[in-house]
Write a protein that holds these residues in place. Structure first.
Motif, short mmCIF file in Angstrom:
data_model
loop_
_atom_site.label_atom_id
_atom_site.label_comp_id
_atom_site.label_asym_id
_atom_site.label_seq_id
_atom_site.Cartn_x
_atom_site.Cartn_y
_atom_site.Cartn_z
N TRP A 13 0.84 -1.20 0.00
CA TRP A 13 0.00 0.00 0.00
C TRP A 13 0.88 1.25 0.00
N PRO A 14 0.44 2.28 -0.72
CA PRO A 14 1.21 3.53 -0.74
C PRO A 14 1.35 4.15 0.65
N GLU A 15 2.46 4.82 0.83
CA GLU A 15 2.79 5.57 2.04
C GLU A 15 3.15 4.71 3.25
N ARG A 98 -6.24 3.04 5.70
CA ARG A 98 -7.15 4.00 5.06
C ARG A 98 -7.39 5.22 5.95
N GLY A 99 -7.31 5.03 7.27
CA GLY A 99 -7.47 6.15 8.18
C GLY A 99 -6.25 7.05 8.27
N LEU A 100 -5.09 6.54 7.86
CA LEU A 100 -3.85 7.29 7.96
C LEU A 100 -3.35 7.85 6.62
N LEU A 106 -5.36 7.84 -1.35
CA LEU A 106 -6.52 6.95 -1.33
C LEU A 106 -7.32 7.06 -2.62
N ALA A 107 -7.52 8.27 -3.10
CA ALA A 107 -8.27 8.46 -4.35
C ALA A 107 -7.56 7.77 -5.51
N SER A 108 -6.27 7.94 -5.59
CA SER A 108 -5.48 7.32 -6.65
C SER A 108 -5.50 5.80 -6.52
N ASP A 110 -7.77 3.90 -4.95
CA ASP A 110 -9.12 3.40 -5.23
C ASP A 110 -9.42 3.40 -6.73
N ALA A 111 -8.97 4.44 -7.44
CA ALA A 111 -9.18 4.51 -8.88
C ALA A 111 -8.43 3.38 -9.59
N ARG A 112 -7.23 3.13 -9.14
CA ARG A 112 -6.40 2.07 -9.74
C ARG A 112 -6.96 0.68 -9.44
N GLU A 113 -7.47 0.50 -8.21
CA GLU A 113 -7.98 -0.80 -7.79
C GLU A 113 -9.44 -1.01 -8.20
N GLY A 114 -10.07 0.04 -8.69
CA GLY A 114 -11.46 -0.08 -9.10
C GLY A 114 -12.44 -0.14 -7.93
N ALA A 115 -12.03 0.47 -6.81
CA ALA A 115 -12.89 0.43 -5.61
C ALA A 115 -14.00 1.46 -5.68
#
Length: 115
Positions: A13-15, A98-100, A106-108, A110-115
């Motif tokens: 996960w990023p970050e 997701r809280g941190l 998160l937007a990027s 979710d867009a990549r993962e199709g969430a």
């Protein structure tokens, strides 16, 4: 599971980055603790678990979930990694991540993962 398994999940996960906390291996997101290995070498210190949820987890699965007097007043649950499966641990990690994580990440993601 082991802490290495936890690392393999979270570092995708990023970050998320490796670190330490209280002298034990930890995973951090933007310098805040995602989770850390407890001094016993088997338990995952999982922050941001509401006390009422923790009570239900400890009651329903005491071999996996517990807490000590030290954590009684904090929204933290301890997870015995040697007794836990990925399907149990990953949702806690993901929710905390997701809280941190930053909103942009998160937007990027979710867009990549199709969430």
């Amino acid at each position: 599971m082991t802490f290495d398994d936890v690392r393999k999940i979270a570092l995708t996960w990023p970050e998320v980055e490796d670190g330490t906390s209280y002298g034990t291996p930890a995973l951090k997101v933007r310098k805040k603790m995602l989770a850390r290995l407890k001094e016993d070498g088997d338990s995952l210190v999982m922050p941001d678990v509401p006390i009422d949820e923790r009570a239900m987890l400890v009651e329903s699965q005491p071999k996996i979930f517990y807490f000590t007097d030290h954590y009684a007043d904090y929204p933290i649950v301890l997870i015995r990694l040697s007794k836990a499966k990925r399907a149990i641990v990953e949702p806690f990690l993901r929710r905390r991540w997701r809280g941190l994580a930053s909103k942009a990440v998160l937007a990027s993601y979710d867009a990549r993962e199709g969430a």
